[in-house]
Design a protein around this motif. Structure first.
Motif, mmCIF file in Angstrom:
data_model
loop_
_atom_site.group_PDB
_atom_site.id
_atom_site.type_symbol
_atom_site.label_atom_id
_atom_site.label_comp_id
_atom_site.label_asym_id
_atom_site.label_seq_id
_atom_site.Cartn_x
_atom_site.Cartn_y
_atom_site.Cartn_z
ATOM 1 N N GLU A 2 1.136 -1.437 -0.289
ATOM 2 C CA GLU A 2 -0.183 0.048 0.240
ATOM 3 C C GLU A 2 0.374 1.535 0.190
ATOM 4 O OE1 GLU A 2 -3.513 2.323 2.432
ATOM 5 O OE2 GLU A 2 -3.241 -0.612 3.078
ATOM 6 N N TYR A 15 1.012 3.570 -11.720
ATOM 7 C CA TYR A 15 2.300 2.260 -10.343
ATOM 8 C C TYR A 15 2.555 1.603 -11.546
ATOM 9 C CZ TYR A 15 2.511 -1.956 -7.573
ATOM 10 O OH TYR A 15 2.861 -2.402 -6.872
ATOM 11 N N LEU A 33 -3.386 3.481 -3.010
ATOM 12 C CA LEU A 33 -3.179 2.716 -3.987
ATOM 13 C C LEU A 33 -2.535 0.895 -3.212
ATOM 14 C CD1 LEU A 33 -2.112 3.007 -7.227
ATOM 15 C CD2 LEU A 33 -0.892 0.799 -5.353
ATOM 16 N N ARG A 34 -3.570 0.201 -3.356
ATOM 17 C CA ARG A 34 -3.407 -0.718 -2.677
ATOM 18 C C ARG A 34 -3.757 -1.861 -4.024
ATOM 19 N NH1 ARG A 34 -8.392 -0.593 1.182
ATOM 20 N NH2 ARG A 34 -7.646 1.813 3.262
ATOM 21 N N ALA A 35 -1.907 -2.794 -3.554
ATOM 22 C CA ALA A 35 -2.045 -3.243 -4.606
ATOM 23 C C ALA A 35 -1.262 -4.512 -4.219
ATOM 24 C CB ALA A 35 -1.101 -3.295 -5.557
ATOM 25 N N ASP A 36 -1.945 -6.376 -4.878
ATOM 26 C CA ASP A 36 -2.243 -7.582 -4.277
ATOM 27 C C ASP A 36 -1.085 -7.816 -5.430
ATOM 28 O OD1 ASP A 36 -4.373 -8.133 -5.217
ATOM 29 O OD2 ASP A 36 -5.485 -8.592 -3.459
ATOM 30 N N ARG A 39 -5.158 -8.090 -7.471
ATOM 31 C CA ARG A 39 -5.935 -6.458 -7.991
ATOM 32 C C ARG A 39 -4.792 -5.134 -7.773
ATOM 33 N NH1 ARG A 39 -10.431 -6.135 -9.823
ATOM 34 N NH2 ARG A 39 -11.201 -4.555 -8.937
ATOM 35 N N ILE A 40 -5.562 -4.230 -8.061
ATOM 36 C CA ILE A 40 -4.810 -2.646 -7.932
ATOM 37 C C ILE A 40 -6.082 -2.332 -7.286
ATOM 38 C CG2 ILE A 40 -3.982 -0.807 -8.436
ATOM 39 C CD1 ILE A 40 -2.046 -2.128 -10.202
ATOM 40 N N GLY A 51 -10.839 0.066 -8.998
ATOM 41 C CA GLY A 51 -10.227 -1.494 -9.251
ATOM 42 C C GLY A 51 -10.084 -2.181 -10.396
ATOM 43 N N LYS A 53 -7.806 -5.434 -12.016
ATOM 44 C CA LYS A 53 -7.146 -6.963 -12.800
ATOM 45 C C LYS A 53 -5.871 -5.828 -12.576
ATOM 46 C CE LYS A 53 -6.077 -10.932 -14.684
ATOM 47 N NZ LYS A 53 -6.209 -12.152 -14.674
ATOM 48 N N ARG A 54 -4.923 -6.443 -11.913
ATOM 49 C CA ARG A 54 -2.875 -6.073 -11.727
ATOM 50 C C ARG A 54 -2.730 -6.949 -13.464
ATOM 51 N NH1 ARG A 54 1.420 -6.438 -7.392
ATOM 52 N NH2 ARG A 54 3.299 -4.920 -8.560
#
Length: 91
Positions: A2, A15, A33-36, A39-40, A51, A53-54
């Motif tokens: 994050e 990003y 911004l939260r990235a896993d 997903r973003i 939001g 898909k990454r």
């Protein structure tokens, strides 16, 4: 992961080398911004504002045309030369 990011005056947030559009009302503001792994998600206060898909490519821009519709009223010339909608086909 994050981090805090600033939404540019052209409604874009960057990003990992990519750019995504947000609603123009968020231009100039900060968002979380939260990235896993897949997903973003962008959050402003307690609200999820975007939001998707990454993507693991680089230098890709993803524009939602409706995000930028109010932009010329707030920033004359913002869409000059097709920016930031340069990747979209026009009829």
């Amino acid at each position: 992961m994050e981090k805090t990011v600033r939404v540019r005056s052209t409604c874009l947030v960057q990003y990992a080398g990519n750019r995504d559009s947000l609603l123009s009302r968020f231009a100039g503001q900060h968002a979380s911004l939260r990235a896993d792994a897949d997903r973003i998600v962008l959050v402003s206060g307690q609200d999820v504002i975007a939001g998707h898909k990454r993507r693991f490519t680089r230098n890709v821009s993803c524009f939602e045309p409706w995000h930028c519709v109010p932009l010329p009223d707030r920033k004359p010339g913002a869409l000059r030369d097709g920016a930031p909608l340069c990747g979209l086909a026009t009829a």
